[in-house]
Design an enzyme around this catalytic site. Sequence first.
Site, PDB file in Angstrom:
ATOM      1  N   LYS A  94      26.695  61.229  19.848  1.00 47.21           N
ATOM      2  CA  LYS A  94      26.049  62.183  18.900  1.00 47.21           C
ATOM      3  C   LYS A  94      27.148  63.338  18.560  1.00 47.21           C
ATOM      4  CE  LYS A  94      21.513  60.997  19.423  1.00 47.21           C
ATOM      5  NZ  LYS A  94      20.730  61.769  20.555  1.00 47.21           N
ATOM      6  N   HIS A 151      27.746  69.386  18.025  1.00 48.32           N
ATOM      7  CA  HIS A 151      27.278  70.458  17.111  1.00 48.32           C
ATOM      8  C   HIS A 151      27.595  72.121  17.647  1.00 48.32           C
ATOM      9  CE1 HIS A 151      23.817  71.301  19.743  1.00 48.32           C
ATOM     10  NE2 HIS A 151      23.309  69.962  19.670  1.00 48.32           N
ATOM     11  N   HIS A 155      26.903  73.169  21.316  1.00 46.35           N
ATOM     12  CA  HIS A 155      28.051  72.866  22.159  1.00 46.35           C
ATOM     13  C   HIS A 155      29.041  73.609  22.075  1.00 46.35           C
ATOM     14  CE1 HIS A 155      25.722  68.795  21.591  1.00 46.35           C
ATOM     15  NE2 HIS A 155      25.185  69.189  22.502  1.00 46.35           N
TER      16      HIS A 155
END
Length: 647
Positions: free
Chosen positions: A168, A171, A174
């Site tokens: 994933k 983003h 994070h």
Amino acid sequence: MATPESLSSALQALGLSNIPQVPEATTFPVYNQFDIYRSHIAELLEPITGAPAKIILPALQWTAVLDHGDLVLPVPALRLKGKKPDQIALEIQEKFPESPLVQPPQAEKAFVRFFFKPDSLTRLVLPSILKSKDKYGFNPNLGLKDPSDSKSGKKKMIVEFSSPNIAKPFHAGHLRSTIIGGFLANIYENAGWDVTRMNYLGDWGKQYGVLGVGFERFGDEEKLKESPIGHLYDVYVKVSAISRDQGEKIKEVQAEIKELQGKNEPVTEKETELGRLQNESVDEEARRYFKRMVDGDEAAVGTWKRFRDLSIVKYKQTYARLNIAYDDYSGESQVLDESMDAAARIMAEKKVSEESEGAIVVDLAKYQKKLGKALVRKKDGTSLYLTRDIGAARERLDKYHFDKMIYVVASQQDLHLAQLFKILELMGGEYAEVSKRCQHINFGMVLGMSTRKGTAKFLDDILRDVGDKMHEVMRSNADKYAQVENPDQVADILGISAVMVQDMSGKRINNYEFDLNRMTSFEGDTGPYLQYAHARLCSIARRAGLTAEELEGADWSLLNEKHAVDVVRSLAQWPDVFANTLKTQEPVTVLTYLFKMTHLLSSSYEQLSVVRAEGEVKKARGALYECARQVLHNGMRVLGLSPVDRM
Ligand code: ARG
């Protein structure tokens, strides 16, 4: 490192026979010169005010600006009965004895301002910085089980941060977790805690079945090895698109069946089609694939493990650019079934959990409305994000025996962590103990985190784009640019500093706008500005060409200009700023200080030139700037930045 002996002799030279130390107060005169002054003032104020020194000591506060003194005493904080605070303040001003360390205090309404004697401060602080070097300001006693007993052993801390999800995008949440968590781990380590840096990967759940299925169709071994994170993401996007289309098709057929039923027409044919669609769907395939993973099927687990391992190799490289190395790559997949089963048993026994329509829930609303109901076990018996966190928390206690554990997670997950901590508390025993030691460090959002190449998805892309922009900014000054030996590398480091400083410039909880132009500017309180300030100090040192002996042997009394004294006063604050940062847990505490200090420096360069000075004056100023460089360096390091020597 400075020692009690070197401190004693420095104080003796100033005319003090002992190191001032207030009984029953934990102070660190060797690490923090402010403690010497605080203790000294408290000792002198005890007979004047009648208040015990140990009450006066913590009442002495910092000032916001140097013109207001080095320390200020708000008299009401002494909680003295009888006289009015203003009157006591005046009395202090009158009766304060002659001191080798502080100037006569100034009463101002209910406050008393103290200015340190510049000569004493310079002689105590600068040699200590030169000796302690990259340890100056840090105090390894703060993380001891008993800070006043150096043999009491370090406290243990887990900082869990970053924790991206495999396949994933990485983003903004994070990114912030990585920056803030890296910083927190650094401050606690420098305060003497035994710190474990933990990354808790999102690497388990049905979506990893989807990924496995996707890889069977779209996977490419070469690409996987070359760029695992990017490739797995591509695979995931492709297979998810198929699954979405199939989902829509299934819905259509379901609607058709409904319509037929409404008209009382036969549906058998459509139902067969629906069954076939469902059975052949990626979703169903993924469910079966994930089931194989759960059951330990060698091929499925093997593939998944390769995804995980290769991703970690790549993550490690990227984190290294931010000066971060993890001690433990844990993850949702690593939580043992036994731990979750044991937790489930206790929750049931203690009636923390209850059954609800075949699933297991914990009704937390009884305790606090906003905590609501938390699902801990799905109808089909599978665990959830929350269930895995409960098991993981307990496993970490058994493995690390931590005294404190910090979860650095975006405020979008406030509810999740509040539920986790409350459930642990309700479970009692060791679980409740875990809960007491846990803290959620949250933070706001990054708005508009898109770079010039579109919305960034991976940390590497973000860093590369900002590095490119920084390179462009550097090129705009052709003369300077020509002197930089390794412009690519410098641009990369400056870009990383730009991102990190922008992130740490406000309180954690605030949202901020990802502003590429502003963060890469050399003007204003930016990362490049801090780097520039550091490189300038390095260049001064290079041009002065003084040896370590010359610096240490400097005649401190020559640093008597207001600019020089103010720089020393500012440098003396660093140990207190550091100690305070442990309380605020805010990177902005360090940053604000570093910007104030560097602004002060930049206004001194004109008046306090080193190259134009000669002999002893040159040495003394050289030493002053070397100390400033060291403090700036230490502050930047603790923030996670890599100070550059040239740019
Ligand atoms: N992987 C999660 C996410 O990306 C963050 C994990 C936070 N840590 C935890 N122990 N729940 O949303």
